[in-house]
Design an enzyme around this catalytic site. Structure first.
Site, PDB file in Angstrom:
ATOM      1  CB  CYS A   1      -4.523  10.512  11.691  1.00  0.00           C
ATOM      2  SG  CYS A   1      -3.555   9.486  12.736  1.00  0.00           S
TER       3      CYS A   1
ATOM      4  NE  ARG B   1       0.111   9.801  10.465  1.00  0.00           N
ATOM      5  CZ  ARG B   1      -0.305   8.914   9.561  1.00  0.00           C
ATOM      6  NH1 ARG B   1      -1.521   8.428   9.629  1.00  0.00           N
ATOM      7  NH2 ARG B   1       0.499   8.515   8.597  1.00  0.00           N
TER       8      ARG B   1
ATOM      9  NE  ARG C   1      -7.651   4.683   5.056  1.00  0.00           N
ATOM     10  CZ  ARG C   1      -7.152   5.759   5.630  1.00  0.00           C
ATOM     11  NH1 ARG C   1      -7.678   6.224   6.736  1.00  0.00           N
ATOM     12  NH2 ARG C   1      -6.109   6.381   5.104  1.00  0.00           N
TER      13      ARG C   1
ATOM     14  CE  LYS D   1      -1.745   1.489   4.066  1.00  0.00           C
ATOM     15  NZ  LYS D   1      -1.490   2.874   4.486  1.00  0.00           N
ATOM     16  CG  ASN D   2       2.152   2.798   3.546  1.00  0.00           C
ATOM     17  OD1 ASN D   2       1.007   3.136   3.259  1.00  0.00           O
ATOM     18  ND2 ASN D   2       2.540   2.543   4.801  1.00  0.00           N
TER      19      ASN D   2
ATOM     20  CG  ASP E   1       2.595   1.266   9.618  1.00  0.00           C
ATOM     21  OD1 ASP E   1       2.166   2.110  10.418  1.00  0.00           O
ATOM     22  OD2 ASP E   1       3.000   1.550   8.477  1.00  0.00           O
TER      23      ASP E   1
HETATM   24  N1  EPU Z   1       6.587  13.957  11.407  1.00  0.00           N
HETATM   25  C1  EPU Z   1       6.725  15.270  11.779  1.00  0.00           C
HETATM   26  N2  EPU Z   1       6.622  16.215  10.804  1.00  0.00           N
HETATM   27  C2  EPU Z   1       6.377  15.916   9.501  1.00  0.00           C
HETATM   28  C3  EPU Z   1       6.243  14.566   9.143  1.00  0.00           C
HETATM   29  C4  EPU Z   1       6.354  13.603  10.128  1.00  0.00           C
HETATM   30  O1  EPU Z   1       6.938  15.578  12.941  1.00  0.00           O
HETATM   31  O2  EPU Z   1       6.302  16.836   8.676  1.00  0.00           O
HETATM   32  C5  EPU Z   1       6.712  12.891  12.432  1.00  0.00           C
HETATM   33  C6  EPU Z   1       5.433  12.118  12.636  1.00  0.00           C
HETATM   34  O3  EPU Z   1       4.564  12.756  13.550  1.00  0.00           O
HETATM   35  C7  EPU Z   1       5.955  10.800  13.144  1.00  0.00           C
HETATM   36  C8  EPU Z   1       7.269  10.635  12.400  1.00  0.00           C
HETATM   37  O4  EPU Z   1       7.625  11.925  11.934  1.00  0.00           O
HETATM   38  O5  EPU Z   1       6.217  10.861  14.510  1.00  0.00           O
HETATM   39  C9  EPU Z   1       7.236   9.705  11.213  1.00  0.00           C
HETATM   40  O6  EPU Z   1       6.132  10.013  10.391  1.00  0.00           O
HETATM   41  P1  EPU Z   1       6.208   9.820   8.817  1.00  0.00           P
HETATM   42  O7  EPU Z   1       6.201  11.137   8.159  1.00  0.00           O
HETATM   43  O8  EPU Z   1       7.327   8.894   8.505  1.00  0.00           O
HETATM   44  O9  EPU Z   1       4.829   9.111   8.512  1.00  0.00           O
HETATM   45  P2  EPU Z   1       3.944   9.240   7.216  1.00  0.00           P
HETATM   46  O10 EPU Z   1       4.794   9.457   6.034  1.00  0.00           O
HETATM   47  O11 EPU Z   1       2.836  10.188   7.475  1.00  0.00           O
HETATM   48  C10 EPU Z   1       4.086   6.710   6.652  1.00  0.00           C
HETATM   49  C11 EPU Z   1       3.110   5.596   6.419  1.00  0.00           C
HETATM   50  C12 EPU Z   1       2.437   5.230   7.729  1.00  0.00           C
HETATM   51  C13 EPU Z   1       3.499   4.820   8.728  1.00  0.00           C
HETATM   52  C14 EPU Z   1       4.555   5.923   8.879  1.00  0.00           C
HETATM   53  C15 EPU Z   1       5.704   5.523   9.772  1.00  0.00           C
HETATM   54  C16 EPU Z   1       2.440   6.039   4.161  1.00  0.00           C
HETATM   55  C17 EPU Z   1       1.368   6.438   3.211  1.00  0.00           C
HETATM   56  N3  EPU Z   1       2.133   6.042   5.451  1.00  0.00           N
HETATM   57  O12 EPU Z   1       3.321   7.790   7.160  1.00  0.00           O
HETATM   58  O13 EPU Z   1       1.599   4.133   7.434  1.00  0.00           O
HETATM   59  O14 EPU Z   1       2.915   4.558   9.977  1.00  0.00           O
HETATM   60  O15 EPU Z   1       5.080   6.270   7.578  1.00  0.00           O
HETATM   61  O16 EPU Z   1       6.351   4.427   9.261  1.00  0.00           O
HETATM   62  O17 EPU Z   1       3.529   5.687   3.728  1.00  0.00           O
HETATM   63  C18 EPU Z   1      -0.178   2.645   7.808  1.00  0.00           C
HETATM   64  O18 EPU Z   1       0.117   2.082   6.728  1.00  0.00           O
HETATM   65  O19 EPU Z   1      -0.977   2.141   8.633  1.00  0.00           O
HETATM   66  C19 EPU Z   1       0.438   3.932   8.114  1.00  0.00           C
HETATM   67  C20 EPU Z   1      -0.081   4.767   9.004  1.00  0.00           C
END
Ligand code: EPU
Length: 421
Positions: free
Chosen positions: A116, A121, A397, A22-23, A305
């Site tokens: 979320c 997030r 999802r 998915k991701n 995850d």
């Molecule tokens: N963070 C910040 N600022 C930002 C972005 C992130 O502080 O601008 C923090 C977040 O709050 C968190 C950490 O950085 O504490 C990591 O977040 P990340 O940005 O890596 O998460 P994401 O890109 O929003 C993706 C996956 C998530 C998965 C996370 C962590 C996708 C579409 N989503 O989210 O997947 O949990 O990385 O590995 O790639 C899931 O599949 O269930 C899911 C939630």
């Protein structure tokens, strides 16, 4: 809103293919916006998040054709750079269109994703990175409004390793003027899959699979084809399904390199793991499940995850263990529902303390988010009696017809369609 009805106690055993990640898809799909023409993504999973991203891309003018896991994206007639609230509110990954739209068209208006299910997030790193590349960004009326003539390469040092921010900046940088360096870049396999796709399109990226990416911008990219990597979280969830029900499973078309941390933990819980070229075989522990502490971390650490699923598994361990989430400190919505099934879990800040019990007893439980729902299904498979998991749209999802996969592996699980669940 459908529900699952699970009669627990059956062993999960057999062979199963893992679906595309998915991701990875959610990053590859918007990346197609970077070139004019038809890109083809093989192995795209049939999931609601993929359909949500398709609808958003359709809104921007992308023509899509999706059959047998082959997704064709024709980006020749982009008509809008505006990602409205109704699309973004359904899925945070919609923010991935920001980087590609801005760098290719010089403008993008993307709804802010908001919170979320389990807490804040933020996307500050996405915005700060793009600003460093010269974008003018305003936040107004719930939207990110971004403009730029041509983005410039920049040195971007992320304070936190972020999958989404790395993906967005990477996609922006491939068409920027000059060189961009991303330090503390996410190394998740889905980011490497994206970088591989971009490279095939003609992007100049070095440092793929490392935490430092160097991107030399090019003037134009061409549409290409790519294979989506398999879903390591689906794989991990299925492995735990076998482990928690004392079964035996073989994952086909799946390399252990994507989930070393999960495999190591399963071994420490007493499972036997045999890794073959593109296969993983798990045989559950002959006796009790050994308690094993987990702390989530960025890749290659234990993924957040998989945290909820591990918590469900440890609730049947022969002793106490802890699960600490360092990525999302509030991601424990599954705990009160697992407790309804008889689990003994308390949460203190970002640490769940799990005292293993001998058995779980079926009950009605409520899905609150994707991985929380997966943990409830796992617990239901192992529980005595009947478990009803309500609101499984969360599962839909991110898991492709998980109930069919589990049924093919011996589970007694059925989907009941309905409005009131
Ligand atoms: N963070 C910040 N600022 C930002 C972005 C992130 O502080 O601008 C923090 C977040 O709050 C968190 C950490 O950085 O504490 C990591 O977040 P990340 O940005 O890596 O998460 P994401 O890109 O929003 C993706 C996956 C998530 C998965 C996370 C962590 C996708 C579409 N989503 O989210 O997947 O949990 O990385 O590995 O790639 C899931 O599949 O269930 C899911 C939630």
């Amino acid at each position: 809103m459908d529900k699952f009805v699970i009669h627990g106690g059956n062993k999960i055993s057999g062979f199963i293919e893992v679906s595309g990640a998915k991701n990875a898809s959610l990053a590859l799909m918007p990346a197609s916006l970077l070139a004019s023409g038809t890109s083809i993504l093989y192995g795209t999973p049939e999931l609601n998040d993929v359909f949500t991203m398709m609808k958003l891309l359709n809104h921007l003018g992308v023509e899509t054709d999706f059959q047998n896991h082959i997704l064709k994206l024709n980006t020749e007639n982009i008509i809008s750079q505006d990602a409205p609230y109704e699309h973004v509110k359904k899925m945070r990954a919609s923010v991935y269109v920001l980087g590609p739209l801005l760098t290719r068209f010089g403008t993008a208006k993307v709804s802010l994703p908001g919170g979320c299910a389990w807490g804040p997030r933020p996307i500050n790193l996405h915005i700060e990175g793009l600003k460093k590349m010269g974008a003018e960004i305003d936040l107004a009326e719930g939207y990110i409004i971004a403009k730029s003539k041509k983005l410039n390469g920049a040195k971007i040092n992320f304070d936190i390793s972020s999958v989404g921010a790395t993906g967005n900046i990477l996609m922006a940088a491939v068409l920027a003027k000059g060189t961009t360096i991303i330090n503390n870049a996410a190394m998740e396999p889905e980011i490497s899959n994206l970088a591989e796709f971009l490279s095939k399109m003609g992007a100049k990226i070095s440092g793929i699979n490392t935490s430092s990416l160097e991107i030399e911008g090019v003037d134009e990219l061409k549409p290409v084809e790519i294979n989506t990597i398999p879903d390591r979280i689906e794989a991990g969830t299925l492995l735990i399904a076998a482990a928690i029900t004392k079964g035996e499973i073989t994952l086909e078309n799946f390399s252990s390199k994507y989930c070393e941390a999960i495999l190591a933990k399963l071994e420490s819980s007493g499972c036997q793991i045999i890794v073959d070229d593109q296969k993983i075989h798990l045989k559950s522990s002959a006796d009790e499940i050994h308690p094993s502490d987990v702390t989530t971390a960025i890749y290659p650490g234990f993924p957040t995850d998989m945290q909820a699923q591990w918590t469900a598994y440890m609730s049947l361990a022969d002793g106490a263990s802890t699960v600490t989430d360092t990525i999302y400190l509030d991601r424990f919505k599954h705990v009160p529902e697992l407790v309804r099934l008889g689990a003994n879990i308390t949460v203190n800040e970002n640490i769940a303390v799990i005292k293993g019990t001998k058995k779980l007893l079926g009950a009605k439980v409520m899905s609150t988010d994707l991985r929380a729902s997966a943990s409830l299904v796992l617990a239901g498979l192992a529980a005595e009696g009947t478990t009803e998991v309500l609101r499984v749209y969360h599962l839909d999802r991110g898991y492709q017809r998980i109930e069919e996969k589990l049924r093919s592996l011996g589970a007694d699980i059925e989907r009941v369609e309905g409005k009131e669940y």
